[in-house]
Design a protein around this motif. Structure first.
Motif, short mmCIF file in Angstrom:
data_model
loop_
_atom_site.label_atom_id
_atom_site.label_comp_id
_atom_site.label_asym_id
_atom_site.label_seq_id
_atom_site.Cartn_x
_atom_site.Cartn_y
_atom_site.Cartn_z
N ALA A 130 -93.17 -2.79 -31.67
CA ALA A 130 -92.12 -1.83 -32.03
C ALA A 130 -91.73 -0.98 -30.82
CB ALA A 130 -92.59 -0.94 -33.19
N ARG A 131 -92.72 -0.57 -30.03
CA ARG A 131 -92.43 0.25 -28.84
C ARG A 131 -91.63 -0.54 -27.82
NH1 ARG A 131 -97.45 2.47 -25.41
NH2 ARG A 131 -97.49 0.31 -24.70
N THR A 132 -91.98 -1.79 -27.60
CA THR A 132 -91.27 -2.62 -26.63
C THR A 132 -89.83 -2.85 -27.09
OG1 THR A 132 -93.33 -3.69 -25.99
CG2 THR A 132 -91.29 -4.82 -25.40
N ASN A 133 -89.65 -3.13 -28.37
CA ASN A 133 -88.29 -3.30 -28.90
C ASN A 133 -87.47 -2.03 -28.76
OD1 ASN A 133 -88.17 -6.05 -29.69
ND2 ASN A 133 -89.42 -5.61 -31.48
N PRO A 145 -80.46 -0.86 -34.23
CA PRO A 145 -80.84 -0.93 -35.65
C PRO A 145 -82.16 -1.67 -35.88
CG PRO A 145 -78.50 -1.42 -35.39
CD PRO A 145 -79.10 -1.38 -34.00
N ALA A 146 -82.35 -2.79 -35.20
CA ALA A 146 -83.60 -3.55 -35.37
C ALA A 146 -84.80 -2.76 -34.85
CB ALA A 146 -83.50 -4.89 -34.66
N ALA A 147 -84.61 -2.03 -33.75
CA ALA A 147 -85.69 -1.22 -33.19
C ALA A 147 -86.08 -0.11 -34.15
CB ALA A 147 -85.28 -0.65 -31.84
N ALA A 148 -85.08 0.55 -34.75
CA ALA A 148 -85.36 1.62 -35.71
C ALA A 148 -86.09 1.06 -36.93
CB ALA A 148 -84.06 2.31 -36.14
N LEU A 181 -90.60 7.95 -30.70
CA LEU A 181 -89.73 6.83 -30.33
C LEU A 181 -88.62 6.63 -31.36
CD1 LEU A 181 -92.15 4.06 -29.02
CD2 LEU A 181 -90.19 5.02 -27.80
N LEU A 182 -88.98 6.76 -32.64
CA LEU A 182 -87.98 6.61 -33.69
C LEU A 182 -86.88 7.66 -33.53
CD1 LEU A 182 -86.99 5.24 -36.28
CD2 LEU A 182 -88.48 6.81 -37.58
N GLY A 183 -87.27 8.89 -33.23
CA GLY A 183 -86.27 9.93 -32.99
C GLY A 183 -85.34 9.58 -31.85
#
Length: 198
Positions: free
Chosen positions: A122-125, A137-140, A162-164
């Protein structure tokens, strides 16, 4: 030269035995941001705010989540370490391939290791998406999925931060404010400041 190699190999073996608890058995090793001295032993507890490590000898060690750089799990395949190196170097596609390999080789193993791999993916994306708006969108979604599946994990606040950032880049101001507010409520001043700055 041969004598030096023999000495070096002996020192390396001794160091690994110390990290493993003194008897040559492998151990999980929590690498910290605040010191070069890792916490090595059996990870007995994981929460949003700390990891508890029980060394072979001595009292349990509590490592605050905000002080964890990474965890070298005993059961982790070599591709996990390779993926972290590739991610640090900005080779995101290669890192994701390495993490996929690590995930497939850890599918039935340590649940904390599996959760760590999910976070790293998730962090890399997220890092890749911050340079390519089409991937936002996919990363979120990946970060949100990690957070919902692993509510009590030491990467909780890192994932929220990261989400923020990802949601802010996607112009979702309300979602970003919610994620940053969670980080601002963390129990450590450095995380609180990151959340407030976000």
């Amino acid at each position: 030269m041969t004598g030096w190699r023999t000495w070096h190999a002996g020192v390396t073996a001794a160091a690994m035995m110390v990290l493993a608890g003194g008897d040559g058995r492998a151990a999980d090793v929590v690498m910290r941001k605040s010191t070069d001295k890792p916490a090595a032993g059996e990870i007995t507890s994981v929460t949003q705010t700390e990891v508890i490590v029980k060394p072979k000898v001595g009292a349990e060690i509590s490592v605050p989540a905000n002080d964890i750089d990474h965890v070298d799990y005993d059961a982790a395949p070599p591709s996990l370490r390779l993926g972290r190196s590739q991610e640090r170097g900005g080779q995101f596609e290669a890192a994701l391939e390495s993490y996929a390999d690590a995930s497939s080789k850890s599918a039935t193993g340590n649940p904390h290791l599996r959760a760590e791999i999910e976070f790293l993916v998730a962090r890399t994306n997220a890092k890749a998406a911050l340079g390519d708006p089409e991937k936002l969108p996919a990363a979120a979604e990946g970060l949100s999925s990690f957070l919902s599946r692993h509510k009590e994990h030491y990467r909780h606040y890192d994932a929220q931060l990261l989400l923020g950032e990802v949601l802010l880049a996607a112009n979702d101001v309300t979602g970003a404010e919610s994620a940053f507010s969670t980080v601002a409520a963390a129990p450590w001043p450095d995380m609180q400041m990151s959340g407030k700055m976000g």
